[in-house]
Design a protein around this motif. Structure first.
Motif, PDB file in Angstrom:
ATOM      1  N   THR A 129      29.335  38.564  40.921  1.00 42.13           N
ATOM      2  CA  THR A 129      29.363  37.451  41.713  1.00 42.13           C
ATOM      3  C   THR A 129      30.488  36.386  41.419  1.00 42.13           C
ATOM      4  O   THR A 129      31.061  36.073  42.495  1.00 42.13           O
ATOM      5  N   ILE A 130      30.593  36.308  40.144  1.00 45.30           N
ATOM      6  CA  ILE A 130      32.134  35.468  39.946  1.00 45.30           C
ATOM      7  C   ILE A 130      33.339  35.941  40.330  1.00 45.30           C
ATOM      8  O   ILE A 130      34.099  35.420  40.868  1.00 45.30           O
ATOM      9  N   HIS A 361      37.142  24.720  44.832  1.00 47.05           N
ATOM     10  CA  HIS A 361      35.523  24.437  44.377  1.00 47.05           C
ATOM     11  C   HIS A 361      34.844  25.741  44.253  1.00 47.05           C
ATOM     12  O   HIS A 361      33.724  26.028  43.501  1.00 47.05           O
ATOM     13  N   MET A 362      35.177  26.649  45.102  1.00 48.82           N
ATOM     14  CA  MET A 362      34.435  27.848  45.364  1.00 48.82           C
ATOM     15  C   MET A 362      34.928  28.674  44.372  1.00 48.82           C
ATOM     16  O   MET A 362      33.937  29.685  43.990  1.00 48.82           O
ATOM     17  N   TYR A 367      34.059  28.829  34.963  1.00 49.31           N
ATOM     18  CA  TYR A 367      33.117  29.862  34.671  1.00 49.31           C
ATOM     19  C   TYR A 367      33.917  31.132  34.570  1.00 49.31           C
ATOM     20  O   TYR A 367      33.633  31.948  33.610  1.00 49.31           O
ATOM     21  N   PHE A 368      34.889  31.419  35.337  1.00 50.30           N
ATOM     22  CA  PHE A 368      35.787  32.702  35.408  1.00 50.30           C
ATOM     23  C   PHE A 368      36.434  32.939  33.948  1.00 50.30           C
ATOM     24  O   PHE A 368      36.499  34.065  33.403  1.00 50.30           O
ATOM     25  N   LEU A 369      36.992  31.691  33.558  1.00 51.31           N
ATOM     26  CA  LEU A 369      37.805  31.863  32.117  1.00 51.31           C
ATOM     27  C   LEU A 369      36.539  32.052  31.149  1.00 51.31           C
ATOM     28  O   LEU A 369      36.775  32.714  30.286  1.00 51.31           O
ATOM     29  N   PHE A 372      35.270  35.473  30.041  1.00 49.80           N
ATOM     30  CA  PHE A 372      36.362  36.176  29.105  1.00 49.80           C
ATOM     31  C   PHE A 372      35.578  36.216  27.601  1.00 49.80           C
ATOM     32  O   PHE A 372      35.931  37.196  26.749  1.00 49.80           O
ATOM     33  N   LYS A 373      34.810  35.378  27.355  1.00 52.69           N
ATOM     34  CA  LYS A 373      34.034  35.562  26.048  1.00 52.69           C
ATOM     35  C   LYS A 373      32.980  36.309  25.778  1.00 52.69           C
ATOM     36  O   LYS A 373      32.209  36.403  24.702  1.00 52.69           O
ATOM     37  N   SER A 374      32.284  36.792  27.191  1.00 53.05           N
ATOM     38  CA  SER A 374      31.239  37.775  27.273  1.00 53.05           C
ATOM     39  C   SER A 374      31.584  39.077  26.744  1.00 53.05           C
ATOM     40  O   SER A 374      32.831  39.340  26.110  1.00 53.05           O
TER      41      SER A 374
END
Length: 567
Positions: A129-130, A361-362, A367-369, A372-374
């Protein structure tokens, strides 16, 4: 359709709907209607259609979604998520093709709702989604550069890289008056929230820049100079031309529209629930979105869905029921009838700046950055979806993202399934083999986790570690709660091999679902009822019986401490 498919608007007057709530809904609806006007126009223009078509969408879809919605405060209309896919359809198939695709998406949404798939949308992975949301935001942002700076690019490229090259080559053609209007809009939108949040900065920016351009007669591009006059009434209903060939070609884009509408509308409903403490009906919400998208094209509109920002504005403005959404649609219609001709004076640079802020804002870049810790697999899904959205096509991005996410999920599930030889077991639980006597010539294997096609090959590989052919092979199934057709086939292959080798196959601890699956396939009867047991002790005694060894007394059933105290 049952009680679960009753729209929230049908329940409003059964829950102490007071005069004060009605007045609050009217005020909230008027505010949201004013907020929605510039967005509806901007989304339409960015989608490659006429500005009034965005207003038609906000009026018709806003009314229908409020009437049939599964959320009490949902506000529907055109959104930024559709811009890319709508623009692509219009460029390739014209507005007639967009009408067909939108109506097809509406049918898909209604079917999803009636099939009670509303809850299934939440299983679409967050990284995916992101990925496509950020990709859409980047494309929206870059498409507005031309209008923000007033660049002179007669035949601009439609793809991302070509568009960037066009901007670099033609940046010297910028118009300073246009750039000033765009810059003023951005400044107003940044500063105005410090004054008040009740009226959005976008509305103030449009009023201010439009008056400024009109009073000074600035030579900048406006809605009127590019599109002509704006109608002051809804168009007469018209139906598209359907053909099997066109339906076949538009199946992918229609699916994309349906998925985007489902995701954004249910996400908006969830956000609304978080603010109000209410609970929406996800299946009815999908049906409402479907009805709106079936009807909207008949009145010249474009795809619509629940809008997160406008829904939040509705709640913050005091809206509590679908009445606010209905008033919002009526307000837009009234504005179009009374002030539609003035909308032609709005500078294109102002709308471009508004869309850039919407895209910012969209994008949810934080959250995108953060993603990268996931785990690397999640980052991979996000980046692939993002890259495909930006450089290839949103439809392909969603399809690939769904497939990749499913494959990675199945891989993770397969990794959780442990298949091991347990003749010498190190576990200490009551049902372990540690204190049990396993006769020579008996091999015991255990499967932990779901036994599905992702684990079937691992099952086969693990069984190959047996050196000497055993006389009896016991498969412990106490941790298998699910078995699919591929796992069933692997079990059948194992049975064939044991029969060929002269080995007897026993199953122990079989749960309900696997047992039913075995029975339905007929494998239960091939293995033999005498060879399928409820626990390992009975299975071991069956093995001794097959090997002409004396059976051992079964242990006393284990009773937990709490249960013993009750006894």
């Amino acid at each position: 359709m049952g009680f679960s498919f009753i729209p929230q608007s049908f329940r409003v007057f059964h829950h102490n709907y007071s005069r004060q709530k009605f007045l609050n809904d009217i005020m909230a609806g008027i505010i949201v209607g004013i907020v929605a006007l510039p967005l509806a126009i901007a989304f339409a223009i960015a989608s490659g259609v006429k500005p009034e078509q965005g207003i038609y969408t906000a009026v018709v879809a806003g009314f229908l979604i409020s009437i049939f919605s599964g959320s009490r405060v949902q506000i529907g209309g055109p959104t930024g998520a559709f811009i890319i896919v709508v623009f692509g359809i219009v460029q390739e198939f014209g507005y007639g093709g967009l009408m067909v695709a939108t109506m097809m998406a509406g049918v898909i949404l209604v079917c999803m709702g009636l099939s009670k798939l509303g809850a299934a949308i939440r299983f679409i992975p967050y990284p995916m989604t992101i990925g496509f949301t950020s990709g859409i935001a980047l494309i929206i942002f870059t498409t507005q550069v031309k209008d923000l700076f007033g660049l002179n690019i007669p035949d601009g490229s439609a793809n991302f890289i070509g568009r960037c090259v066009d901007y670099a080559q033609n940046f010297s053609t910028m118009d300073y008056n246009t750039m000033a209007m765009g810059g003023a809009t951005l400044v107003i939108m940044a500063i105005w929230p410090r004054v008040t949040r009740k009226i959005p900065g976008s509305v103030i920016a449009i009023i201010a820049t439009t008056i400024f351009v009109f009073m000074l007669d600035l030579p900048v591009d406006t809605i009127g100079s590019r599109f002509g006059s704006i109608p002051t009434m809804l168009p007469k209903p018209s139906f598209p031309h359907f053909s099997f060939e066109l339906i076949h070609k538009l199946m992918g884009p229609a699916f994309t529209i349906a998925i985007l509408a489902a995701i954004e509308s249910l996400l908006a409903a969830v956000v609304a629930d978080g603010i109000t403490g209410d609970r929406h009906n996800s299946n009815m919400e999908l049906v409402a979105q479907g009805i709106a998208n079936i009807v909207v094209p008949i009145f010249g509109g474009i795809p619509a869905t629940g809008a997160i920002a406008r829904t939040a504005t509705n709640i913050k403005s005091g809206g509590t029921t679908p009445v606010a959404g209905i008033v919002h649609a009526a307000t837009l219609l009234l504005i179009m009838v009374c002030f539609g001709r003035w909308a032609t004076l709005i500078p294109m640079a102002t709308l471009a700046a508004i869309l850039m802020v919407v895209a910012y804002h969209m994008s949810e870049w934080r959250y995108f950055l953060k993603l990268f810790k996931s785990p690397k697999s999640d980052v991979f899904v996000m980046l692939i979806t993002f890259v495909l959205t930006v450089f290839v096509d949103l439809t392909i991005a969603i399809e690939v993202g769904v497939v990749l996410s499913a494959i990675l999920f199945m891989n993770r599930m397969a990794d959780t399934t442990i298949i091991r030889r347990t003749t010498v077991e190190m576990e200490t639980d009551h049902h372990s083999l540690r204190d049990r006597l396993v006769p020579q010539g008996v091999e015991v294997f255990e499967i932990h986790g779901p036994f599905f096609f992702g684990a079937a090959n691992r099952f086969k590989d693990t069984l190959q570690i047996v050196g000497k052919t055993p006389r009896v092979l016991i498969i412990r199934c106490r941790h298998i709660l699910f078995m699919d057709a591929t796992a069933l086939h692997a079990m059948e292959e194992l049975l064939d091999k044991t029969l060929k080798d002269g080995t007897t196959l026993l199953l122990s601890g079989v749960h309900a679902q696997p047992l039913i699956t075995l029975e339905q396939s007929g494998l239960y009867y091939r293995i033999g009822e005498d060879n399928i047991h409820g626990n390992i002790d009975v299975a071991l005694n069956r093995a001794r019986q097959l090997m002409d060894l004396p059976e051992l007394p079964l242990p006393v059933p284990f009773v937990p401490t709490v249960e013993r105290e009750k006894v």
